[in-house]
Write a protein that holds these residues in place. Structure first.
Motif, short mmCIF file in Angstrom:
data_model
loop_
_atom_site.label_atom_id
_atom_site.label_comp_id
_atom_site.label_asym_id
_atom_site.label_seq_id
_atom_site.Cartn_x
_atom_site.Cartn_y
_atom_site.Cartn_z
N ALA A 57 0.87 -1.21 -0.02
CA ALA A 57 0.06 -0.09 -0.03
C ALA A 57 0.77 1.33 0.13
CB ALA A 57 -0.98 0.02 1.27
N GLN A 58 2.11 1.09 0.14
CA GLN A 58 3.12 2.25 0.37
C GLN A 58 2.97 3.22 -1.17
OE1 GLN A 58 6.69 1.21 1.99
NE2 GLN A 58 7.88 3.56 1.59
N ALA A 59 2.87 4.45 -0.99
CA ALA A 59 3.17 5.28 -1.84
C ALA A 59 4.50 6.08 -1.78
CB ALA A 59 2.03 6.24 -2.04
N CYS A 60 4.91 6.42 -2.94
CA CYS A 60 6.24 7.38 -3.26
C CYS A 60 6.09 8.33 -4.26
CB CYS A 60 7.40 6.56 -3.66
SG CYS A 60 7.82 5.01 -2.78
N ARG A 61 6.80 9.25 -4.28
CA ARG A 61 6.91 10.31 -5.30
C ARG A 61 7.80 10.12 -6.45
NH1 ARG A 61 3.44 14.08 -4.26
NH2 ARG A 61 2.82 14.42 -1.97
N GLY A 62 7.46 10.23 -7.53
CA GLY A 62 8.39 9.85 -8.85
C GLY A 62 9.06 11.33 -9.14
N ARG A 63 9.79 11.25 -10.32
CA ARG A 63 10.56 12.22 -10.64
C ARG A 63 9.53 13.62 -10.98
NH1 ARG A 63 12.79 9.17 -13.74
NH2 ARG A 63 15.12 9.15 -12.80
N ARG A 65 7.24 14.58 -9.16
CA ARG A 65 6.86 14.67 -7.68
C ARG A 65 5.30 14.40 -7.31
NH1 ARG A 65 9.27 20.85 -7.44
NH2 ARG A 65 11.46 20.21 -7.46
N LYS A 66 4.76 13.57 -8.31
CA LYS A 66 3.41 12.88 -8.33
C LYS A 66 3.42 11.70 -7.28
CE LYS A 66 1.24 15.03 -12.20
NZ LYS A 66 0.64 14.93 -13.42
N LEU A 67 2.52 11.54 -6.72
CA LEU A 67 2.43 10.15 -5.85
C LEU A 67 2.18 9.02 -6.52
CD1 LEU A 67 0.46 10.88 -2.53
CD2 LEU A 67 2.70 10.33 -2.67
N TYR A 68 2.73 8.07 -6.47
CA TYR A 68 2.63 6.67 -7.12
C TYR A 68 2.57 5.29 -6.07
CZ TYR A 68 7.68 5.21 -7.53
OH TYR A 68 8.74 4.94 -7.19
N ARG A 69 2.03 4.47 -6.60
CA ARG A 69 2.03 3.20 -5.75
C ARG A 69 3.18 2.32 -5.72
NH1 ARG A 69 -3.32 0.14 -6.42
NH2 ARG A 69 -2.17 -0.84 -4.62
N CYS A 70 4.43 2.85 -5.26
CA CYS A 70 5.69 2.22 -5.47
C CYS A 70 5.87 0.73 -4.84
CB CYS A 70 6.93 2.95 -4.92
SG CYS A 70 6.34 3.40 -3.05
N GLY A 71 4.87 0.37 -3.85
CA GLY A 71 4.99 -1.04 -3.15
C GLY A 71 3.94 -1.92 -4.36
N ALA A 72 2.99 -1.28 -4.90
CA ALA A 72 2.35 -2.11 -5.89
C ALA A 72 3.23 -2.24 -7.15
CB ALA A 72 1.01 -1.49 -6.42
N ARG A 144 16.77 4.86 -10.99
CA ARG A 144 15.81 3.97 -11.26
C ARG A 144 14.82 3.82 -9.96
NH1 ARG A 144 20.29 1.53 -14.18
NH2 ARG A 144 21.05 0.23 -12.28
N GLY A 145 13.46 3.39 -10.47
CA GLY A 145 12.63 3.09 -9.36
C GLY A 145 12.45 4.16 -8.16
N LEU A 146 12.72 3.40 -6.95
CA LEU A 146 12.49 4.34 -5.89
C LEU A 146 13.55 5.66 -6.03
CD1 LEU A 146 12.59 1.68 -2.96
CD2 LEU A 146 10.57 3.07 -4.02
N TRP A 147 14.53 5.61 -6.48
CA TRP A 147 15.50 6.59 -6.80
C TRP A 147 15.31 7.76 -7.61
CZ3 TRP A 147 18.36 5.94 -2.51
CH2 TRP A 147 18.58 4.47 -1.99
N SER A 148 14.14 7.60 -8.24
CA SER A 148 13.63 8.63 -9.28
C SER A 148 13.12 9.79 -8.49
CB SER A 148 12.88 7.87 -10.31
OG SER A 148 11.47 7.86 -9.57
#
Length: 174
Positions: A57-63, A65-72, A144-148
């Protein structure tokens, strides 16, 4: 009487000492993915050794700056890679939740390395001893990925969820 028993005891001790150490059998089969670092093979719950992926269910911010479901995204990427392949998981340990901690491969590719190199999981160096350090550094440098973008490390996210119980508060909201 002791004289007759001693040779048998001595022989038994020698046989035990000479035997190879007992190891858990590899788990082999098609897997169903639970999340980015956990899968099931034949009903056995397996935690991938040396990595920690975002919670489902975890969300992260992409390059952008929008939230995306990084866990999914992590779970779906692992599932797409493993789908239809026979996995081989070599147990290394167990965890406090009763899962088998294992190094798993699909077609010869290490699943932990696959996830870390794509930036979809973090290396747990306290367990891996740096086995994926070069892969994580390359993913970080390439963004890449989380590091974006921005993310909350999975252990901090889990701690927050235990304390606050809401994804909105615990995912990167800034």
């Amino acid at each position: 009487m002791l004289r007759h028993v001693l040779p048998h005891v001595f022989c038994a001790v020698l046989c035990i000492l000479a035997a190879p150490p007992a190891t858990a059998a590899d788990l082999i089969g098609r897997a169903s993915v639970v999340d980015g670092d956990t899968l099931d093979i034949h009903g056995a719950r397996i935690r991938l050794w040396g990595i920690d992926a975002p919670e489902s269910a975890q969300a992260c911010r992409g390059r952008d700056r929008k939230l995306y479901r990084c866990g999914a995204l992590a779970a779906n990427t692992l599932d797409a890679f493993a789908r239809g392949k026979v996995l081989r998981c070599r147990p290394v340990d167990g965890d406090r939740y009763g899962r088998i901690v294992a190094r798993c491969t699909a077609g010869g590719a290490d699943l932990g390395r696959f996830m870390v190199s794509r930036g979809l999981a973090l290396e747990e160096t306290q367990y891996s001893g740096g086995a994926y350090a070069a892969d994580q550094l390359a993913a970080r440098r390439a963004g890449r990925g989380l590091w974006s973008g921005r993310f909350v490390a999975p252990p901090l996210y889990r701690s927050c969820m235990h304390a606050h119980g809401t994804t909105a508060v615990c995912s990167d909201g800034g």
